[in-house]
Structures are given as structure tokens and as C-alpha cells.
Enzyme design. Sequence first.
Site, mmCIF file in Angstrom:
data_model
loop_
_atom_site.group_PDB
_atom_site.id
_atom_site.type_symbol
_atom_site.label_atom_id
_atom_site.label_comp_id
_atom_site.label_asym_id
_atom_site.label_seq_id
_atom_site.Cartn_x
_atom_site.Cartn_y
_atom_site.Cartn_z
ATOM 1 N N GLU A 224 -9.504 -1.543 5.650
ATOM 2 C CA GLU A 224 -10.177 -1.139 6.881
ATOM 3 C C GLU A 224 -11.411 -2.011 7.128
ATOM 4 O O GLU A 224 -11.877 -2.706 6.218
ATOM 5 C CB GLU A 224 -10.582 0.334 6.769
ATOM 6 N N ASP B 263 -6.985 -1.970 14.413
ATOM 7 C CA ASP B 263 -8.394 -2.304 14.142
ATOM 8 C C ASP B 263 -8.505 -3.600 13.335
ATOM 9 O O ASP B 263 -9.581 -3.939 12.840
ATOM 10 C CB ASP B 263 -9.102 -1.150 13.408
ATOM 11 N N ASP C 189 0.811 -1.222 0.000
ATOM 12 C CA ASP C 189 0.000 0.000 0.000
ATOM 13 C C ASP C 189 0.846 1.273 0.000
ATOM 14 O O ASP C 189 2.068 1.218 0.155
ATOM 15 C CB ASP C 189 -0.959 -0.001 1.208
HETATM 16 C C1 GLP Z 1 -0.334 0.578 8.490
HETATM 17 C C2 GLP Z 1 -0.024 -0.293 7.282
HETATM 18 C C3 GLP Z 1 -0.180 -1.764 7.614
HETATM 19 C C4 GLP Z 1 0.551 -2.089 8.909
HETATM 20 C C5 GLP Z 1 -0.050 -1.280 10.036
HETATM 21 C C6 GLP Z 1 0.566 -1.591 11.383
HETATM 22 O O1 GLP Z 1 -1.663 0.878 8.638
HETATM 23 N N1 GLP Z 1 -0.854 0.017 6.173
HETATM 24 O O2 GLP Z 1 0.337 -2.529 6.536
HETATM 25 O O3 GLP Z 1 0.463 -3.462 9.168
HETATM 26 O O4 GLP Z 1 0.140 0.089 9.736
HETATM 27 O O5 GLP Z 1 1.688 -0.795 11.602
HETATM 28 P P1 GLP Z 1 2.729 -0.979 12.747
HETATM 29 O O6 GLP Z 1 3.589 -2.124 12.336
HETATM 30 O O7 GLP Z 1 3.504 0.294 12.776
HETATM 31 O O8 GLP Z 1 1.984 -1.255 13.986
#
Ligand code: GLP
Length: 263
Positions: free
Chosen positions: A143, A136, A67
Site C-alpha cells: 500500500e 491506488d 500475497d
Molecule cells: C489486489 C492484489 C494485487 C492486484 C490488485 C488489482 O489488491 N493484491 O496483486 O494487482 O488487487 O486487482 P484487479 O486485477 O482485480 O484489478
Amino acid sequence: MEITITENYEEMSKVSAQIIAEEIRKKHNLLLGLATGDTPIGTYKELVRIHKEEGLDFSKVKSFNLDEYLGLAPLHKNSYNYFMWDNLVKHININPENVYIPQGNINDPEQFCRWYEEQIRKLGGIDLQILGIGSDGHIAFNEPGSSFASRTRIKALVEQTIEDNSRFFDKIEDVPRFAITMGVGTILEAKKILLIANGKKKADVCAKFIEGPVTSQITATALQLHSYVNVVLDKDAASKLKRTDYYNWVRDNKHLVQKEIGR
Ligand code: GLP
């Protein structure tokens, strides 16, 4: 799902990097799906170490990122493009032409999404997809409520994600409200999936996606429908799981499991 509970973040990073390295050794031209966020930073560091010290060869590997924030140019310091170059790509011998990351400032993002899906298909599909998980329960930027059949598209972020991710930005208003993201359907087509998570703040959501009912309200639960998923957690992220003894038994007796199913 195969659940591995590790002692801490460092061990989670090492175990997950070993899984990835093994797949690259088995298939030199692996199509690797990459994730961003804090969680995989240690995994990428360990992969860089394995590349430098043990010669892990990325020269034929192709990568596709999950993404990108809509509106952020690849050189923006908060873009996922920047993150990937900084944490992995510039440290290994992957051919930059083989690094696919959605471009947030593209003129026609919808057309781009179609092109991205087509590239994945043309190149034979993702062999191993790395995932983190949002608080979430989102995977990539899918989402709550995202269809399990969804493909790469533009998705509006929910308030909780904007708050969670605001730590990387100067102020919360700077967090983009939209992202380009692979869909749940795109992710489910990967041949193998590796999800990593750490920390107490992920404990609730990990219990829900591993042991709870399948629901589009927690898109990571879609992984229960996939036939080959490895989940590597640290002790904190695993602290609310109910079947820990079983997962640990399987981990400690893996040689027997491997014999049975030929992994
Ligand atoms: C973002 C990304 C996800 C990722 C999530 C968790 O929203 N789009 O791919 O898994 O964050 O991030 P973190 O690893 O910083 O908790």
C-alpha cells in the site's frame, strides 16, 4: 520499461501469456512469480490453452504468489490460494509441491514471512514476476508508503483497497484488514517483471506509475528502478499516457531494439 499497448483485454491476455510461455520454453525450471485479481484471469486462461494445445510444460516450473489475505484458510473461496488453484494450477501440469502461496491462516505469520523469503532465495530467486496494479498504485499488497526496501511481511490494507476488493466478498465487513505480501524490495529482486493492466479505471494510475515521479506513495513507481520491466496494457488503461506514439513506435520497430540490446 517496455510498454505494449494492446487493442483490448483479450489481446493484453494473449500478449502477456506469450511472454510468460517464452520464458518457460527458455528455462524449463523457471521460478515464476504469480499475481491474483481480475486482470490476470485472461492471461492464465491463455496459458492453460497453450499448455493443452501446444504442450507448454510446467512440470519443472516453481511458482511463488505475491500475497494472501491474513486470516483466510487456503480453501476459503475468497482466498488467493483458492483463486490460483481454480484459475491456473489445477489446469496445468505443475507439481503441487512447487506451488508456493502464502497461507493466510498460519499460526505464526511473521515466521512464515521469513521462511517464504528464504525459500525464494534458496531456489535461486524469481525469474519472472507477474504483477497487476491496484487503483491506488499498489503492487502485491504494498500500500502507499510501503518502503521500497520492504520484504515479505504483514501489511494493513487501506480503505480504497478494501472497497475495491469487496466486490469478491458478500459484504465489505468480510474483507480482511491485513494481508501477507511480498515486499517492494522482494519484487524488485525478480530478474524480469511483467505488469498487466486493463480498463479505464486503471488509466490514471498507469499514467502515474509509468510517466510520473518515483514515490513510495505509488509503490508501482518503484518499477522505474528495475532494469527489465514489460508493461502490457489495453487501450483504456493506456488512455492517459502522454508518450503513446513513442511506445507504439518501439513496439512496431522491436526487431531493431532487439538487435541493439540482445533481448
Ligand atoms: C489486489 C492484489 C494485487 C492486484 C490488485 C488489482 O489488491 N493484491 O496483486 O494487482 O488487487 O486487482 P484487479 O486485477 O482485480 O484489478
